[in-house]
Design an enzyme around this catalytic site. Structure first.
Site, PDB file in Angstrom:
ATOM      1  N   LYS A   1      10.535   0.489  13.169  1.00  0.00           N
ATOM      2  CA  LYS A   1      10.943   0.910  11.811  1.00  0.00           C
ATOM      3  C   LYS A   1      11.861   2.120  11.898  1.00  0.00           C
ATOM      4  O   LYS A   1      12.826   2.244  11.151  1.00  0.00           O
ATOM      5  CB  LYS A   1       9.706   1.285  10.989  1.00  0.00           C
ATOM      6  CG  LYS A   1       8.825   0.135  10.584  1.00  0.00           C
ATOM      7  CD  LYS A   1       7.721   0.640   9.659  1.00  0.00           C
ATOM      8  CE  LYS A   1       6.643  -0.395   9.418  1.00  0.00           C
ATOM      9  NZ  LYS A   1       5.463   0.130   8.745  1.00  0.00           N
TER      10      LYS A   1
ATOM     11  N   HIS B   1      -1.737 -32.521  19.476  1.00  0.00           N
ATOM     12  CA  HIS B   1      -0.503 -33.210  19.847  1.00  0.00           C
ATOM     13  C   HIS B   1       0.592 -32.206  20.158  1.00  0.00           C
ATOM     14  O   HIS B   1       1.769 -32.543  20.145  1.00  0.00           O
ATOM     15  CB  HIS B   1      -0.106 -34.185  18.734  1.00  0.00           C
ATOM     16  CG  HIS B   1      -1.177 -35.203  18.501  1.00  0.00           C
ATOM     17  ND1 HIS B   1      -1.301 -36.335  19.279  1.00  0.00           N
ATOM     18  CD2 HIS B   1      -2.230 -35.216  17.642  1.00  0.00           C
ATOM     19  CE1 HIS B   1      -2.364 -37.020  18.877  1.00  0.00           C
ATOM     20  NE2 HIS B   1      -2.949 -36.352  17.888  1.00  0.00           N
TER      21      HIS B   1
ATOM     22  N   GLU C   1      11.030  -4.188   3.836  1.00  0.00           N
ATOM     23  CA  GLU C   1      11.192  -5.591   3.421  1.00  0.00           C
ATOM     24  C   GLU C   1      10.746  -5.761   1.966  1.00  0.00           C
ATOM     25  O   GLU C   1      11.442  -6.381   1.145  1.00  0.00           O
ATOM     26  CB  GLU C   1      10.356  -6.524   4.315  1.00  0.00           C
ATOM     27  CG  GLU C   1      10.769  -6.579   5.772  1.00  0.00           C
ATOM     28  CD  GLU C   1      10.117  -5.485   6.625  1.00  0.00           C
ATOM     29  OE1 GLU C   1       9.623  -4.476   6.055  1.00  0.00           O
ATOM     30  OE2 GLU C   1      10.116  -5.625   7.853  1.00  0.00           O
TER      31      GLU C   1
ATOM     32  N   GLU D   1      -2.898  -6.507  15.597  1.00  0.00           N
ATOM     33  CA  GLU D   1      -2.494  -5.199  15.074  1.00  0.00           C
ATOM     34  C   GLU D   1      -3.663  -4.206  15.234  1.00  0.00           C
ATOM     35  O   GLU D   1      -3.452  -3.008  15.373  1.00  0.00           O
ATOM     36  CB  GLU D   1      -2.075  -5.307  13.602  1.00  0.00           C
ATOM     37  CG  GLU D   1      -1.264  -4.104  13.135  1.00  0.00           C
ATOM     38  CD  GLU D   1      -0.589  -4.287  11.784  1.00  0.00           C
ATOM     39  OE1 GLU D   1       0.648  -4.156  11.701  1.00  0.00           O
ATOM     40  OE2 GLU D   1      -1.294  -4.564  10.798  1.00  0.00           O
TER      41      GLU D   1
ATOM     42  N   LYS E   1       0.835  -1.193   0.000  1.00  0.00           N
ATOM     43  CA  LYS E   1       0.000   0.000   0.000  1.00  0.00           C
ATOM     44  C   LYS E   1       0.882   1.260   0.000  1.00  0.00           C
ATOM     45  O   LYS E   1       0.702   2.162  -0.793  1.00  0.00           O
ATOM     46  CB  LYS E   1      -0.918  -0.028   1.224  1.00  0.00           C
ATOM     47  CG  LYS E   1      -1.819   1.171   1.342  1.00  0.00           C
ATOM     48  CD  LYS E   1      -2.706   1.045   2.572  1.00  0.00           C
ATOM     49  CE  LYS E   1      -3.351   2.373   2.887  1.00  0.00           C
ATOM     50  NZ  LYS E   1      -4.107   2.343   4.140  1.00  0.00           N
TER      51      LYS E   1
ATOM     52  N   GLY F   1      -4.204  -2.050   5.591  1.00  0.00           N
ATOM     53  CA  GLY F   1      -3.424  -3.183   5.082  1.00  0.00           C
ATOM     54  C   GLY F   1      -4.039  -4.522   5.452  1.00  0.00           C
ATOM     55  O   GLY F   1      -4.186  -5.420   4.623  1.00  0.00           O
ATOM     56  N   ARG F   2      -4.420  -4.672   6.724  1.00  0.00           N
ATOM     57  CA  ARG F   2      -4.932  -5.980   7.174  1.00  0.00           C
ATOM     58  C   ARG F   2      -6.357  -6.243   6.708  1.00  0.00           C
ATOM     59  O   ARG F   2      -6.927  -7.290   7.022  1.00  0.00           O
ATOM     60  CB  ARG F   2      -4.783  -6.108   8.693  1.00  0.00           C
ATOM     61  CG  ARG F   2      -5.392  -4.989   9.504  1.00  0.00           C
ATOM     62  CD  ARG F   2      -4.938  -5.040  10.964  1.00  0.00           C
ATOM     63  NE  ARG F   2      -5.353  -3.872  11.727  1.00  0.00           N
ATOM     64  CZ  ARG F   2      -4.681  -2.734  11.799  1.00  0.00           C
ATOM     65  NH1 ARG F   2      -3.555  -2.596  11.121  1.00  0.00           N
ATOM     66  NH2 ARG F   2      -5.101  -1.730  12.529  1.00  0.00           N
TER      67      ARG F   2
HETATM   68  O1  F6P Z   1       3.250  -3.833   9.897  1.00  0.00           O
HETATM   69  C1  F6P Z   1       2.757  -2.583   9.604  1.00  0.00           C
HETATM   70  C2  F6P Z   1       2.112  -2.547   8.258  1.00  0.00           C
HETATM   71  O2  F6P Z   1       1.888  -1.214   7.977  1.00  0.00           O
HETATM   72  C3  F6P Z   1       0.817  -3.362   8.168  1.00  0.00           C
HETATM   73  O3  F6P Z   1      -0.274  -2.718   8.717  1.00  0.00           O
HETATM   74  C4  F6P Z   1       0.732  -3.589   6.705  1.00  0.00           C
HETATM   75  O4  F6P Z   1      -0.170  -4.613   6.385  1.00  0.00           O
HETATM   76  C5  F6P Z   1       2.165  -3.936   6.383  1.00  0.00           C
HETATM   77  O5  F6P Z   1       2.935  -3.088   7.223  1.00  0.00           O
HETATM   78  C6  F6P Z   1       2.571  -3.758   4.949  1.00  0.00           C
HETATM   79  O6  F6P Z   1       2.392  -2.455   4.529  1.00  0.00           O
HETATM   80  P1  F6P Z   1       2.449  -2.071   3.000  1.00  0.00           P
HETATM   81  O7  F6P Z   1       1.322  -2.727   2.305  1.00  0.00           O
HETATM   82  O8  F6P Z   1       2.355  -0.572   2.976  1.00  0.00           O
HETATM   83  O9  F6P Z   1       3.781  -2.541   2.454  1.00  0.00           O
END
Ligand code: F6P
Length: 543
Positions: free
Chosen positions: A504, A376, A205, A345, A199, A259-260
């Protein structure tokens, strides 16, 4: 006042055993169960009476849940710390109505995006989309993390029965390059589509993985043309273009989708490709049906409200700090990971939306595993451990699995677990069994102590008739709304995640220290971080 009434009520029922409630009311299962479409919820194995639910509903009304539900659907800026509405429900609403955000009808953008997704997924699936050397796509790699990873991962796995045999979907989320290399070893760049899903398009990452993959692709195929192999899903198209993604290959996202909560948007592109756009639309339809149920049903017969309030009952009145989700279906293997982000979150917060410190428990620690595997590993703790851990058992009744006996054992195992949690076994019962088996008095006494199990531990049993796109959509929407209900009761903003930001912010300093020849005490004032940086540098030979 409502809180005090619930406390007093908890005191009055604390010693009642669920089994006694069942004995005294032969209709308890009918009273405490309900269906929405193909989802059936039995919540009779809970420490509740009709009075409990009435009191919980009063609390919900006092916390203005009905008004908040209306605000959720109508675009009110519920995410007050970021000044945004929260409109993932619009993504699954039939597109023929209008919903204005800042004067724009967002349904038009949603409709256009769905059309763009359909054209694209059809081309990949019917093989008219060709890679730069003229070959059709065989592998799809989703590059994203958090909500841009877990939704696609969970749903693609859940509906894998619907995927064509000649398409594979892979997921690269973490920055650990071990996994990246493992995926690259399985694919041919000429027949691979990379979906960069972010987003913000600034998530470290994802940005790092995307850059590495672009370099890898260019080197492998000796080309700088990414257009047949790289697409992006983002609310920041400029950043995607700057990375070399062609404008036509960018699928939009919007600020009002968290995002979630984004699997319903173009973040669901891997799913749409794997199951086809018609099935993807059915997935949206299932969620929409749950939305309508949530928006318009009475609180007392409202599945997400009931699940949410039962959670409140245990977290705030039984001090339950954990809860477990145990799906008895391989298709739901990744659900626990998905729900961890959704729940923790969203509601893992100790500040109210108005900025006051919250002095009650909020989000519990959620964990889970597929049944029977969980039986188990951690079920021992559920049965006899010191913690009070409510469980959601999720069953998928009819499967494509032709081995009926396996399915019977699977479903039967779930039922036996919930029954065991409820009934437990008293010392007297255990003793009598051992005595019957001919053990001595001392042996009976010792073993009966070990074998007695407290019971009276609550669980919900949620049954999906079968694993279809529609039922999966309804299931996810159910849990989304449950999370929302709890956020409303705790009065938190369930739609921001400021705590994530701190880590971050600290990372760049640490990365700088890794590269620096100076000792890290110049940057850090705690000896642990400093010591760990120097230790890592010494191992890497940078010291
Ligand atoms: O972990 C924080 C966060 O902002 C989440 O809410 C989100 O789903 C994820 O990082 C990835 O964010 P993006 O889609 O902006 O890469």
């Amino acid at each position: 006042m409502e809180w005090q009434a619930l406390k007093a009520h908890q005191n009055s029922i604390a010693n009642i055993r669920m089994q006694d409630w069942f004995k005294n009311d032969l209709h308890r299962f009918d009273t405490f169960s309900l269906s929405v479409g193909d989802l059936f919820l039995d919540y009779s194995k809970n420490r509740i009476s009709t009075e409990t639910l009435a009191l919980l509903s009063k609390l919900a009304v006092a916390r203005q849940l009905p008004e908040k539900i209306e605000q959720l659907f109508s675009g009110y800026p519920l995410n007050n710390t970021e000044g945004r509405p929260v409109l993932h429900t619009a993504l699954r609403h039939p597109v023929d109505h209008s919903l204005l955000v800042d004067g724009h009808n967002i349904m038009t953008s949603i409709k256009d995006t769905l059309t763009k997704m359909r054209i694209f997924t059809d081309k990949i699936r019917d093989k008219t989309w060709r890679g730069c050397t003229g070959k059709p796509i065989k592998d799809i790699i989703n590059i994203g993390i958090g909500g841009s990873h877990l939704g696609p991962l969970m749903t693609v796995h859940a509906l894998s029965e619907l995927a064509p045999k000649d398409l594979r979907c892979h997921f690269i989320s973490n920055i650990d390059s071990t996994h990246l290399h493992a995926v690259l070893n399985q694919i041919d760049p000429e027949t691979t589509l990379f979906i960069i899903s972010s987003k913000s398009f600034t998530t470290l990452e994802t940005a790092t993985n995307a850059t590495t993959l672009i370099h890898w692709f260019k080197n492998k195929l000796h080309t700088s043309d990414l257009s047949a192999h790289f697409v992006a899903v983002t609310a920041a198209p400029d950043l995607a273009i700057a990375l070399g993604i062609k404008e036509e290959n960018i699928f939009p996202l919007w600020d009002w989708v968290g995002g979630r909560f984004s699997i319903w948007s173009a973040v669901g592109l891997p799913l749409a490709i794997m199951i086809g756009m018609d099935h993807f639309m059915a997935f949206l339809e299932g969620a929409h049906e749950m939305d309508m149920h949530f928006r318009y049903s009475d609180l007392a017969k409202n599945m997400p409200v009931i699940l949410g309030l039962l959670g409140i009952w245990y977290i705030n009145f039984f001090n339950a700090n954990h809860y477990a989700v145990v799906p008895y279906a391989d298709s739901l293997n990744y659900l626990r990971m998905y729900l961890q982000q959704l729940d923790m979150e969203s509601n893992g917060k100790n500040i109210s939306e108005k900025g006051h410190a919250i002095d009650i428990s909020t989000c519990p620690v959620m964990f889970g595993e597929q049944g029977c595997n969980g039986q188990h590993s951690f079920h021992q703790l559920l049965h006899q451990g010191p913690h009070f851990i409510p469980v959601d058992f999720i069953l998928v009744c009819l499967t494509h699995n032709k081995l009926e006996h396996h399915q019977d054992v699977l479903i039967g195992s779930a039922l036996s677990q919930s029954q065991a949690l409820m009934c437990g076994k008293s010392y007297t019962e255990a003793y009598a069994e051992l005595q019957k088996a001919g053990l001595s008095e001392n042996e009976c006494d010792l073993l009966a102590r070990h074998k007695s199990t407290p019971g009276n531990r609550p669980s919900n049993t949620l049954i999906l008739k079968n694993m279809t796109p529609k039922n999966l959509g309804a299931l996810i929407a159910l849990y989304e709304h449950k999370t929302f209900v709890q956020g409303v009761i705790w009065q938190v903003n369930s739609f921001d995640q400021w705590g994530v930001e701190l880590g971050k912010k600290l990372l760049p300093n640490i990365l700088h220290a890794f590269k620096s020849s100076e000792r890290s005490q110049f940057y850090f004032n705690d000896s642990s971080t400093m010591g760990l940086i120097e230790y890592y540098k010494s191992l890497r030979g940078h010291s």
